[in-house]
Scaffold this motif. Structure first.
Motif, PDB file in Angstrom:
ATOM      1  N   HIS A  66       0.854  -1.195   0.000  1.00 51.27           N
ATOM      2  CA  HIS A  66       0.000   0.000   0.000  1.00 51.27           C
ATOM      3  C   HIS A  66       0.888   1.241   0.000  1.00 51.27           C
ATOM      4  O   HIS A  66       1.406   1.660   1.031  1.00 51.27           O
ATOM      5  CB  HIS A  66      -0.950   0.023   1.197  1.00 51.27           C
ATOM      6  CG  HIS A  66      -1.932   1.161   1.104  1.00 51.27           C
ATOM      7  ND1 HIS A  66      -2.898   1.220   0.127  1.00 51.27           N
ATOM      8  CD2 HIS A  66      -2.061   2.305   1.810  1.00 51.27           C
ATOM      9  CE1 HIS A  66      -3.597   2.335   0.262  1.00 51.27           C
ATOM     10  NE2 HIS A  66      -3.109   3.026   1.271  1.00 51.27           N
ATOM     11  N   HIS A  68       1.244   5.168  -2.012  1.00 48.00           N
ATOM     12  CA  HIS A  68       0.730   6.180  -2.948  1.00 48.00           C
ATOM     13  C   HIS A  68       1.946   6.818  -3.621  1.00 48.00           C
ATOM     14  O   HIS A  68       2.575   7.713  -3.044  1.00 48.00           O
ATOM     15  CB  HIS A  68      -0.076   7.242  -2.192  1.00 48.00           C
ATOM     16  CG  HIS A  68      -1.341   6.732  -1.570  1.00 48.00           C
ATOM     17  ND1 HIS A  68      -2.577   6.894  -2.152  1.00 48.00           N
ATOM     18  CD2 HIS A  68      -1.559   6.048  -0.425  1.00 48.00           C
ATOM     19  CE1 HIS A  68      -3.516   6.336  -1.382  1.00 48.00           C
ATOM     20  NE2 HIS A  68      -2.923   5.817  -0.321  1.00 48.00           N
ATOM     21  N   HIS A 221      -9.354   1.610   0.384  1.00 44.28           N
ATOM     22  CA  HIS A 221      -9.138   1.775   1.827  1.00 44.28           C
ATOM     23  C   HIS A 221     -10.368   1.267   2.582  1.00 44.28           C
ATOM     24  O   HIS A 221     -11.480   1.313   2.068  1.00 44.28           O
ATOM     25  CB  HIS A 221      -8.945   3.255   2.171  1.00 44.28           C
ATOM     26  CG  HIS A 221      -7.742   3.871   1.535  1.00 44.28           C
ATOM     27  ND1 HIS A 221      -7.767   4.451   0.291  1.00 44.28           N
ATOM     28  CD2 HIS A 221      -6.464   4.004   1.979  1.00 44.28           C
ATOM     29  CE1 HIS A 221      -6.558   4.923  -0.007  1.00 44.28           C
ATOM     30  NE2 HIS A 221      -5.741   4.663   0.993  1.00 44.28           N
ATOM     31  N   HIS A 261      -5.477  -0.660   5.752  1.00 37.30           N
ATOM     32  CA  HIS A 261      -5.779  -0.245   7.137  1.00 37.30           C
ATOM     33  C   HIS A 261      -6.605  -1.250   7.936  1.00 37.30           C
ATOM     34  O   HIS A 261      -6.089  -1.873   8.841  1.00 37.30           O
ATOM     35  CB  HIS A 261      -6.373   1.172   7.191  1.00 37.30           C
ATOM     36  CG  HIS A 261      -5.533   2.162   6.451  1.00 37.30           C
ATOM     37  ND1 HIS A 261      -4.196   2.307   6.728  1.00 37.30           N
ATOM     38  CD2 HIS A 261      -5.796   2.990   5.406  1.00 37.30           C
ATOM     39  CE1 HIS A 261      -3.677   3.206   5.892  1.00 37.30           C
ATOM     40  NE2 HIS A 261      -4.627   3.625   5.082  1.00 37.30           N
ATOM     41  N   ASP A 312       2.465   3.105   2.981  1.00 33.72           N
ATOM     42  CA  ASP A 312       1.423   4.131   2.881  1.00 33.72           C
ATOM     43  C   ASP A 312       2.000   5.543   2.879  1.00 33.72           C
ATOM     44  O   ASP A 312       1.464   6.437   3.538  1.00 33.72           O
ATOM     45  CB  ASP A 312       0.370   3.983   3.991  1.00 33.72           C
ATOM     46  CG  ASP A 312      -0.870   4.843   3.714  1.00 33.72           C
ATOM     47  OD1 ASP A 312      -1.102   5.156   2.537  1.00 33.72           O
ATOM     48  OD2 ASP A 312      -1.584   5.198   4.669  1.00 33.72           O
TER      49      ASP A 312
HETATM   50 ZN    ZN Z   1      -3.644   4.967   1.480  1.00 31.99          ZN
END
Ligand code: ZN
Length: 427
Positions: A66, A68, A221, A261, A312
């Motif tokens: 995960h 970005h 998410h 998450h 993340d």
């Molecule tokens: Zn994220």
């Protein structure tokens, strides 16, 4: 006769969360990019390339499931607020910059160089909403030798006008992006509704149809923050819970759904997620940075979830997955203390597994040195640490997870081939 490579060194991997396989002073035979076996004695193989790494550690590459990619520039910013204000104050403004391809040309090489240096080669990543920028990112990952799922983000609800898509345009861009990303071999598209509140029901329906029609994976998410969860309840009153929104729109392909998450889950959600064989992306640094909470990692491992780790970034700050593994251990210790020792913390073998084979399983037979696995490895030189010549291999791995980083990784290999720094002229 296929291409054979023999690799010598101190080999370590975890094919399961419970067991560390330790092979000191051993030889790993690689045939056609796949692990054939590990031997104590050097096997006699004709026409074989030899790579002798001496006493260096050899471990599987890391998986970051995960990340970005477009938030690389904003790491460490806005850590004083929670998720929803963080998104509107920092993140959406940063992502809007990727409208300009020149910005991506500046940021992505820096990101890829750092991922390469830290040994994260199996990636599941969000891009931004931008079609051309997302394709450029895929192109760079492919050429640099990574294995990745990349998602063009869908969001037709957003308070940042530069990021808000019209539903029809979002859908049309997604179809074009899917078509144009067919050219890649090791980089694949993944359907990416940012999260339920960022999409209207028609867009979610369109995306779910694409998933079914083209047999695509999904990333999004789930259950990160209480404000977010209440918002989902308001927006989707007919859904039983947050996860049910994704299920209702067929955004839950079995064994191919990555949920970041998963902190505040109901029992019904956990049951449904297990049934769908989702991949949980545990992002411990991000969860603490944004005061989101602590994912019940021990319970989820014991329940049999597929779990990997996510940096993340930019809600997380560090890309090194050794740090993510240590963060997972630390937060599970906090969770254990808060449970008054009712729940055991996870140990370094479990955390190492999550950072390699756990997340690697999303990509197939990856992140381990079992027979038939992709021969993807890192070479770690730890002689800079004074105890390394007298402690066990297991202890050396612990030191690398806690203390290590790019300086210790001396070589990186994917599918049996050494991977060079992607952008040598960039820092
Ligand atoms: Zn994220």
């Amino acid at each position: 006769m296929g291409r054979s490579v023999l690799i010598h060194g101190d080999l370590l991997y975890a094919a399961t969360a419970q067991e560390l396989s330790v092979h000191p002073d051993s030889w790993m035979l690689v045939e056609e990019g796949k692990v054939e076996g590990i031997y104590e004695q050097k096997p006699e193989i004709e026409n074989c390339e030899i790579r002798d790494y001496g006493k260096q550690l050899i471990i599987p590459v890391f998986a970051d499931i995960h990340i970005h990619s477009v938030q690389y520039g904003q790491r460490g910013l806005g850590m004083n607020v929670e998720l929803l204000p963080w998104l509107s104050t920092y993140t959406f403004k940063e992502e809007a910059r990727f409208e300009d391809l020149e910005y991506g040309k500046k940021v992505f090489p820096l990101l890829l160089n750092e991922l390469w240096s830290l040994g994260s080669f199996n990636l599941c990543t969000f891009s931004s909403k931008h079609l051309e920028s997302s394709l450029m990112l895929m192109d760079m990952y492919e050429k640099a030798g990574f294995r990745a799922y990349v998602g063009k983000v869908n969001m037709d609800c957003c308070d940042e006008p530069r990021l808000k898509e019209e539903c029809d345009i979002s859908f049309a861009d997604t179809k074009e992006w899917l078509e144009r990303s067919k050219q890649y071999k090791n980089v694949k598209p993944i359907i990416t509704p940012r999260f339920a509140p960022s999409c209207t029901e028609p867009l979610l329906r369109h995306l779910g149809d694409l998933v079914q029609e083209h047999d695509l994976p999904v990333q999004t998410h789930l259950n990160e923050n209480f404000g977010e969860i209440s918002w989902v309840q308001e927006l989707f009153p007919d859904s039983e819970n947050y996860y049910d929104v994704y299920r209702q729109y067929n955004l839950n392909p079995k064994g191919r759904t990555v949920l970041a998450h998963c902190i505040h889950n109901t029992d019904e959600e956990l049951e449904a997620m297990l049934e769908d064989e989702v991949f949980v992306a545990h992002c411990p640094a991000s969860n603490i940075n944004l005061s989101s909470g602590i994912m019940p990692l021990r319970e989820m491992i014991d329940a049999g979830f597929n779990i990997g780790l996510g940096s993340d970034i930019g809600a997380g700050d560090r890309l090194f997955m050794g740090t993510a593994a240590v963060d997972a251990i630390r937060s599970s210790k906090l969770y254990s203390m808060m449970s008054e020792d009712e729940v055991d913390p996870v140990n370094y073998v479990e955390a190492f597994y999550l950072a390699t084979a756990g997340g690697g399983a999303l990509f197939g037979d990856c992140g381990k040195f079992s027979e038939g696995s992709s021969a993807d490895y890192l070479v770690v030189d730890d002689k800079c640490w004074p105890a390394s010549d007298r402690i066990s291999l297991e202890e050396r791995l612990q030191q690398f997870l806690y203390l290590g980083g790019a300086e210790q990784i001396t070589e990186r290999c994917m599918r049996g081939e050494i991977v060079e720094k992607p952008f040598p002229d960039v820092c």
